[in-house]
Design an enzyme around this catalytic site. Structure first.
Site, short mmCIF file in Angstrom:
data_model
loop_
_atom_site.label_atom_id
_atom_site.label_comp_id
_atom_site.label_asym_id
_atom_site.label_seq_id
_atom_site.Cartn_x
_atom_site.Cartn_y
_atom_site.Cartn_z
N ASP A 165 1.89 10.56 29.32
CA ASP A 165 3.12 10.09 28.39
C ASP A 165 4.01 9.63 29.09
O ASP A 165 4.72 10.25 30.03
CB ASP A 165 2.83 10.76 26.68
CG ASP A 165 2.72 10.15 25.79
OD1 ASP A 165 3.38 9.04 26.19
OD2 ASP A 165 2.93 10.19 24.55
N ASP A 170 -0.97 3.75 19.44
CA ASP A 170 -1.07 5.24 18.91
C ASP A 170 -1.48 4.26 16.90
O ASP A 170 -1.59 5.15 16.38
CB ASP A 170 0.67 4.83 18.60
CG ASP A 170 0.91 6.26 19.38
OD1 ASP A 170 0.07 6.85 19.82
OD2 ASP A 170 2.39 6.31 19.73
C1 DGJ Z 1 2.87 8.80 22.37
C2 DGJ Z 1 1.89 9.38 22.01
O1 DGJ Z 1 0.89 7.60 21.86
C3 DGJ Z 1 0.41 10.05 21.28
O2 DGJ Z 1 -0.78 9.90 20.83
C4 DGJ Z 1 1.48 11.30 21.33
O3 DGJ Z 1 0.91 12.06 22.47
C5 DGJ Z 1 2.91 11.63 20.87
N1 DGJ Z 1 3.57 10.80 21.57
C6 DGJ Z 1 3.61 12.79 21.62
O4 DGJ Z 1 4.97 13.01 21.53
#
Ligand code: DGJ
Length: 692
Positions: A450, A513
């Site tokens: 990430d 997300d």
């Molecule tokens: C952003 C990501 O897009 C989510 O899926 C998740 O992993 C969060 N970060 C975790 O902090």
């Protein structure tokens, strides 16, 4: 032969299955663009236009079609290269040197070398021709053969000439939770610029261009190119006063400068580009086929379970063990622990950088969970955010100088974190070692990588925007070499790193997300124009959805997520018996159909109804699928007449769904189509297609 050369007239003709691209060298040693479009075999028909100044205000460089315009002399349009030499001279003046053709297994490559007329700067243009794919890949390499530094202030990967005005330009706009929102706008006089200055390819635009001449899915001319780079990019589309449209794409020159040392080489990212007169569908198929053949591996992607939406940062071994058992019962094949397993990570404020297993959450270590996941017969995956550090961590306290910063300024946090200076060798070594240790000491099959904030205050070296992502690529490449079975998912607060630079180094994308099944259809639709379905992770999550607050039936949520690589992100411990049964059935069904979804040809079917129907088709060998969605039934809604695509017209097909079975010829299904009526909000149907 895909590369034809007329030596005497110094003309180069690049041939793919249906298309041609031509350019030549004029009597001054300047590269002149001649043609890009439908196939022309006769190289001798191409002529080098005579350079003539129309007026003193229209210098020849402005009106001639330059293949690779550089900054210098009477040039005022956008250019691809700007260099400042050690003596302060700020213009490049190149002369053609020579060409070379290399034949490779999958492509032929034309390499053109240019040299500055005074300085020892060599510019090499690469044209890789993928004939059967109707695609080319262009890139540029600079070499400093002098004894002094050269400052590269701009380097675009390519310029393209399109012989039309009033084209339609399409790309995506968006932001967190709303990535991949496709837009189309008319190009008129002046420029359209899309770019990113954040250090990640970003949620806002995507590094590709599509220019069409009033095309539809199945008809019309489309010119396109996709950059193989994450990080800062820029794309400029310019309709000139001289009756054509120019496109340039490459490294963003905003706050950019690369010091090219004596003997050093520097390359612009490659751009995969193509032309079709068969509409957007053919464009997408060419890119998808290319990705499948040369970028992705042949393995079918597993169904994953990810605990992020279920637990947030509140990860505990006990609950993860329960989730793993339930995930297995549902049919998941890969169990991924997301953020919150390490350091003092109980929220966004702390933990990043302290990559030890949190003792309160995993009193017996993380292997307790991994062993259980493995004994259940699943693969194990784990979340990391290696480029970042939170201020309260041990890592930051020990190495405050490891972040991008200016000593005289307050460093900005975003999501309560700083970005590590990935251009430093000690930082690269730390990140590599941390991940290598994780993969060596634990049985991990999947890394979700990430990156939740953009870069800022990027120290004194203006090549950071280039070097940061290079370091990320190099670390993942080295890790994959040592741990070849491990899959890497590219995530940047959702879909902030979707591009052809990271794909191939990483294996799939976290697309957004936003897991609302209805919003996802929009995101997935736009995504499919350029990127392959196999790399598109899509989860089924709980309702009401945390972003949209919308309740959508589970069947629709599954159908939407089954259009990509299926994942489950629900709190499955709260599933009712009925939900458990439905999830089991849908996951089992997905496993049957996934070769078609992940590796088939994808069709965005045109909707004939005014209701909000969306319909998509997949075809692979003798089988296919139709996904049909009706999000909102409107008053007086009408049935949908669905015309299929890509079928063999004389073959008979069986279509099945529910208790319906339809037998028709390919010609009937494509020309007349089938009538279908879904009713109620968030209705969906999955129809199976097979040759009879
Ligand atoms: C952003 C990501 O897009 C989510 O899926 C998740 O992993 C969060 N970060 C975790 O902090």
């Amino acid at each position: 032969m895909s590369i034809i050369v007329n030596e005497e007239r110094r003309i180069f003709l690049l041939q793919t299955l249906h298309n041609s691209y031509a350019f030549g060298v004029d009597d001054q040693g300047l590269l002149r663009h001649l043609y890009w479009g439908k196939k022309i075999d006769a190289i001798d028909d191409f002529e080098m236009p005579v350079l003539a100044e129309v007026s003193t205000n229209d210098p020849v460089f402005e009106i001639t079609r330059e293949e690779f315009p550089v900054y210098g002399r009477l040039r005022y349009k956008e250019h691809c290269l700007k260099v400042t030499f050690a003596d302060g001279c700020r213009e490049v003046d190149y002369i053609y040197e020579n060409y070379k053709i290399e034949n490779h297994k999958d492509y032929d490559e034309l390499i053109i070398t240019l040299k500055d007329s005074h300085y020892d700067l060599y510019i090499t243009l690469h044209y890789k021709v993928y004939g059967d794919f109707d695609l080319m890949e262009r890139s540029v390499t600079l070499r400093n053969a002098s004894q002094e530094n050269m400052a590269i202030e701009q380097l675009q990967s390519a310029q393209f000439h399109i012989p039309y005005e009033n084209l339609n330009f399409s790309n995506v706009h968006g932001h967190w939770g709303a990535e991949q929102q496709r837009f189309v706008q008319k190009v008129s006089y002046g420029k359209v610029v899309i770019e990113n200055r954040r250090g990640i390819s970003s949620h806002n635009h995507n590094p590709y261009f599509i220019l069409d001449h009033d095309a539809s899915e199945t008809q019309g001319e489309v010119y396109f190119g996709a950059l193989r780079r994450s990080g800062n990019f820029s794309g400029v589309v310019e309709q000139t006063p001289y009756g054509e449209t120019l496109v340039q794409m490459g490294l963003n020159d905003h706050d950019f400068c690369y010091n090219l040392a004596p003997g050093e080489e520097f390359s612009a990212p490659a751009i995969i580009c193509g032309y079709t007169n068969q509409g957007f569908e053919t464009m997408s198929h060419h890119l998808h086929h290319f990705a499948q053949a040369f970028i992705l591996d042949n393995d079918i992607r597993p169904v994953l379970y990810n605990s992020w939406e279920a637990t947030g940062f509140g990860v505990t071994c006990e609950e993860q063990l329960k989730l793993a058992k339930k995930a297995k019962e549902l049919g998941a094949e890969l169990f991924v622990v997301d953020d919150g397993w390490f350091g003092e990570r109980n929220g966004i404020k702390n933990g990043l950088g302290d990559w030890y297993v949190n003792k309160q959450k995993f009193p017996h270590g993380i292997d307790e969970l991994i062993d259980e996941v493995k004994s259940l017969g699943m693969m194990f995956g784990i979340w990391v955010e290696p480029e970042m550090v939170n201020p309260p961590t041990k890592l930051y306290k020990e190495h405050p100088d490891w972040i991008y910063h200016f000593a005289t300024r307050v460093s900005d946090t975003s999501r309560e974190q700083y970005v590590l200076d990935m251009t430093r060798e000690d930082v690269q070594q730390f990140v590599y070692q941390m991940l290598d240790d994780l993969l060596t000491s634990h049985d991990v099959d999947y890394i979700k990588w990430d990156a939740n904030r953009p870069i800022s205050q990027s120290n004194f070296d203006r090549s950071v925007w280039y070097k940061h992502i290079e370091a990320v690529y190099d670390i993942v490449k080295a890790l994959k070499k040592k741990h070849p079975h491990v899959l890497f998912e590219a995530c940047a607060s959702g879909g902030g790193r979707i591009d052809y630079g990271i794909l191939g180094i990483f294996d799939d994308f976290w697309t957004s997300d936003n897991t609302d099944a209805c919003d996802r259809l929009t995101i997935q639709d736009s995504y499919s124009y350029i990127y392959p379905i196999k790399a598109m992770r899509a989860w089924v999550t709980d309702c009401p959805n945390f972003i949209s607050n919308r309740d959508i039936p589970m069947r629709y949520r599954f159908h939407s997520a089954m259009m990509g690589t299926l994942g489950i992100g629900c709190n499955i411990l709260k599933f009712s018996d009925e939900e458990t049964k439905l999830a089991q059935e849908m996951i089992a069904l997905y496993k049957e159909i996934r070769p078609i979804v992940q590796e088939g040809d994808f069709y965005r079917l045109e909707n004939l109804s005014e209701d909000d129907y969306r319909s998509y088709e997949y075809l692979k060998d003798t089988k296919g699928l139709l996904f049909v969605f009706l999000s909102h039934t409107r008053i007086g809604h009408r049935p949908l007449t669905l015309k299929l695509r890509g079928l063999k017209k004389d073959t008979r097909y069986k279509l099945t769904y529910g208790d319906q079975e339809i037998h028709k010829s390919g010609a009937y299904l494509m020309e007349r189509g089938i009538d279908l009526r879904l009713s109620g909000d968030y209705a969906s149907e999955l129809i199976f297609i097979s040759e009879m």
